[in-house]
Design a protein around this motif. Structure first.
Motif, PDB file in Angstrom:
ATOM      1  N   GLY A 464       0.807  -1.214   0.000  1.00  0.00           N
ATOM      2  CA  GLY A 464       0.000   0.000   0.000  1.00  0.00           C
ATOM      3  C   GLY A 464       0.837   1.258   0.000  1.00  0.00           C
ATOM      4  O   GLY A 464       0.325   2.344   0.327  1.00  0.00           O
ATOM      5  N   HIS A 465       2.113   1.158  -0.371  1.00  0.00           N
ATOM      6  CA  HIS A 465       3.018   2.309  -0.372  1.00  0.00           C
ATOM      7  C   HIS A 465       3.473   2.641  -1.793  1.00  0.00           C
ATOM      8  O   HIS A 465       3.528   1.771  -2.675  1.00  0.00           O
ATOM      9  N   TRP A 466       3.817   3.889  -1.989  1.00  0.00           N
ATOM     10  CA  TRP A 466       4.484   4.322  -3.202  1.00  0.00           C
ATOM     11  C   TRP A 466       5.983   4.108  -3.050  1.00  0.00           C
ATOM     12  O   TRP A 466       6.533   4.290  -1.956  1.00  0.00           O
ATOM     13  N   GLN A 467       6.627   3.713  -4.126  1.00  0.00           N
ATOM     14  CA  GLN A 467       8.081   3.513  -4.145  1.00  0.00           C
ATOM     15  C   GLN A 467       8.683   4.396  -5.230  1.00  0.00           C
ATOM     16  O   GLN A 467       8.149   4.495  -6.337  1.00  0.00           O
ATOM     17  N   MET A 468       9.776   5.052  -4.902  1.00  0.00           N
ATOM     18  CA  MET A 468      10.472   5.918  -5.849  1.00  0.00           C
ATOM     19  C   MET A 468      11.959   5.601  -5.804  1.00  0.00           C
ATOM     20  O   MET A 468      12.562   5.542  -4.722  1.00  0.00           O
ATOM     21  N   VAL A 469      12.561   5.378  -6.970  1.00  0.00           N
ATOM     22  CA  VAL A 469      13.995   5.143  -7.079  1.00  0.00           C
ATOM     23  C   VAL A 469      14.560   6.164  -8.066  1.00  0.00           C
ATOM     24  O   VAL A 469      13.948   6.447  -9.098  1.00  0.00           O
ATOM     25  N   TYR A 470      15.725   6.722  -7.736  1.00  0.00           N
ATOM     26  CA  TYR A 470      16.353   7.696  -8.628  1.00  0.00           C
ATOM     27  C   TYR A 470      17.831   7.814  -8.278  1.00  0.00           C
ATOM     28  O   TYR A 470      18.285   7.344  -7.221  1.00  0.00           O
ATOM     29  N   LEU A 471      18.571   8.429  -9.176  1.00  0.00           N
ATOM     30  CA  LEU A 471      19.981   8.720  -8.917  1.00  0.00           C
ATOM     31  C   LEU A 471      20.081  10.034  -8.160  1.00  0.00           C
ATOM     32  O   LEU A 471      19.573  11.062  -8.619  1.00  0.00           O
ATOM     33  N   ASP A 472      20.715  10.000  -6.998  1.00  0.00           N
ATOM     34  CA  ASP A 472      21.030  11.209  -6.243  1.00  0.00           C
ATOM     35  C   ASP A 472      22.497  11.534  -6.488  1.00  0.00           C
ATOM     36  O   ASP A 472      23.379  10.929  -5.868  1.00  0.00           O
ATOM     37  N   PRO A 473      22.811  12.458  -7.401  1.00  0.00           N
ATOM     38  CA  PRO A 473      24.215  12.719  -7.718  1.00  0.00           C
ATOM     39  C   PRO A 473      25.003  13.232  -6.525  1.00  0.00           C
ATOM     40  O   PRO A 473      26.205  12.956  -6.395  1.00  0.00           O
ATOM     41  N   ALA A 474      24.351  13.992  -5.637  1.00  0.00           N
ATOM     42  CA  ALA A 474      25.069  14.527  -4.486  1.00  0.00           C
ATOM     43  C   ALA A 474      25.471  13.437  -3.513  1.00  0.00           C
ATOM     44  O   ALA A 474      26.519  13.522  -2.862  1.00  0.00           O
TER      45      ALA A 474
END
Length: 542
Positions: A464-474
């Motif tokens: 029941g959750h949203w998931q977000m994946v991304y590149l964090d350059p910092a």
């Protein structure tokens, strides 16, 4: 242009000051290159110690090529040529997975796979010359100025091998100046949707969830290129590609779209151009349900035997339209959608590029051919538009659009649109200070602090959750966050892939059949320029 890019660069500098780069991880122990079941040598994206007894790498490259910008007028037909929508039904792959479906002329048709050496040309090849992490874009072949520049460099000699001084040469870096000229027949205009303005609606953010506890992350398989389990080089002339963005087309089937793709002629540590069978994007399909066995590609959209077709055409001209890159995919009923970005040019600054626009394309024939919407377009005015790199997710009555500006140093904005109006830009509402508002996209509030590159977002039914994946350059990491609502509040970051462990990796696109505590995702590695499948497991239910 300089002013337009300054806020992003400043943000990156500030972010790096607030989040200093982590200490470099110790390289993994030396290991021989992986070999697939057909005896083909693949790529290892991990940072590893050198082979015992091998000579140390040279301190300096053997050759340095200094590129001199040279303007060149280039006529650009407007309208451009019509997309090539020729498609074939290639039939099933051979029963023997190691049989080459399209053997070279004169070779044994029953021959098995031939081993590819991942080190081929690695000592002599130039640095990557194409894409967001490249120092420069590819241009047309050198003109007569090349000889003059080379002669000024002493003819490109081999340098002083005793002192290990690199040889130096000069070559022209063609800087096209597009000049519009009359072209072909314009495509028929698409009917404009009726303007719609949905009233503002409050939607307060909820409390953030605790960050999930990561148990382990490991590489499952190499998805594309020589030595991959899918043997995409011999089956579809996909020797090198990136991204691997996935969505469910129908029950039991996953589509995977890739970015700039190269075939025969490609060499390791280079990302080239037209001489390497350049296609801006290609699409494959999988029905493998046991993801622990890897991401398999069973068929691809093809325009000829053993050749993956380009889906969304591009003009392939720097400073006009270098390429067209998919950023997400989704299905509504029998119609498939792709969000994409039209790249004007890559930057010399790693992680930066300039777009012409973001937009939507759709397919009504199971992804065989695609139509770019003439109305669902987000033009990149002055290089500052908030929704150039979009991740779009259907959920309930809406399609949610998460977006960043061009490059990897922008904040994340959010919009939503009723599913029946996804191609009507006027129907979009943007998340602005706690309200879904019918306003200009650049008024959207950031839903997270910090910067992000290439988002992947999904709603997980199991938790029941949203998931977000991304590149964090910092943070030098591909990271995960979770939330109860798309507008947040989002949890703290959970690092999944340290770019010290997987050098020059980017992406992080979630497989739709992941669960709350078992997330599968693709990453790309720049030097080997191919796609890899990863698995992250978590304690409890994230």
């Amino acid at each position: 242009m300089r002013k337009a890019s300054t806020p992003g660069v400043f943000g990156l500098v500030v972010a790096c000051a607030l989040h200093p780069a982590p200490a470099a991880a110790a390289p993994a122990p030396w290991a021989p290159p992986p070999v697939n079941a057909c005896g083909e040598t693949g790529f290892d994206p991990r940072a590893r110690l050198p082979e015992p007894g091998s000579p140390p790498p040279p301190l300096l490259p053997p050759h340095i090529d200094i590129q001199i910008p040279v303007p060149q007028l280039v006529p650009v037909p407007i309208p451009g040529p019509a997309p090539d929508n020729e498609r074939i039904d290639p039939g099933p792959l051979p029963t023997d997975p190691c049989r080459n479906p399209c053997p070279e002329p004169g070779s044994d048709p029953d021959n098995q796979a031939t081993t590819t050496d991942p080190e081929l040309g690695s000592d002599e090849t130039p640095l990557p010359s194409y894409g967001p992490d490249a120092p420069a874009d590819p241009g047309p072949p050198p003109d007569p100025l090349h000889g003059l520049l080379t002669s000024l460099s002493g003819g490109g000699s081999n340098g002083n091998s005793v002192l290990n001084i690199p040889s130096i040469s000069f070559s022209p870096d063609i800087e096209p100046i597009p000049i519009p000229v009359p072209g072909g027949v314009a495509p028929p205009p698409q009917p404009a949707p009726e303007p719609v303005v949905h009233p503002a609606e409050p939607g307060p953010a909820v409390a953030p969830l605790p960050a999930p506890q990561l148990d382990s992350v490991h590489l499952v398989n190499q998805v594309t290129g020589p030595g991959s389990i899918n043997r995409t080089d011999v089956r579809w002339q996909v020797n090198a590609t990136d991204l691997g963005i996935m969505w469910q087309t129908k029950p039991g089937e996953i589509a995977t779209v890739f970015g700039d793709t190269f075939g025969k002629g490609w060499q390791v540590n280079t990302v080239g151009g037209p001489d390497e069978d350049w296609r801006s994007n290609v699409l494959g399909y999988s029905t493998q349900t046991d993801l622990s066995k890897g991401l398999t590609i069973e068929r691809m959209v093809q325009d000829s035997k053993c050749h993956a077709a380009e889906l969304l055409d591009s003009r392939k001209l720097k400073n006009f339209e270098t390429t067209v890159i998919p950023t997400s995919g989704f299905a509504l009923g029998n119609r498939q959608y792709l969000s994409y970005m039209s790249i004007n040019k890559w930057s010399r600054i790693p992680g930066m590029w300039w777009t012409n626009r973001g937009g939507l394309a759709y397919s009504d024939d199971d992804g065989q051919t695609w139509v770019k919407s003439q109305h669902a377009v987000w033009d990149n005015m002055f290089g500052l538009d908030r929704f150039q790199v979009a991740a779009m997710v259907p959920h309930g009555a809406y399609v949610y659009m998460f977006g960043t500006p061009n490059g990897r140093v922008g904040n994340i904005g959010l919009a939503r649109v009723p599913t029946a109006e996804v191609l009507n830009k006027t129907a979009y509402q943007y998340w602005v200070n706690g309200t879904w508002a019918p306003t200009a996209e650049n008024s959207a509030s950031p839903i997270l602090p910090g910067i992000a590159g290439e988002l992947s977002v999904r709603y997980d039914e199991s938790s029941g959750h949203w998931q977000m994946v991304y590149l964090d350059p910092a943070a030098h990491s591909i990271v995960l966050r979770i939330a109860d609502e798309p507008q947040g509040n989002w949890s703290d970051e959970v690092p999944l892939v340290d770019t010290n462990d997987y050098p020059k990796s980017y992406g992080g696109f979630i497989h739709p059949w992941s669960t709350g505590n078992d997330i599968y995702f693709t990453i790309s590695a720049w030097d080997t320029y191919n796609v890899y499948f990863m698995r992250a497991t978590f304690a409890g239910d994230p």
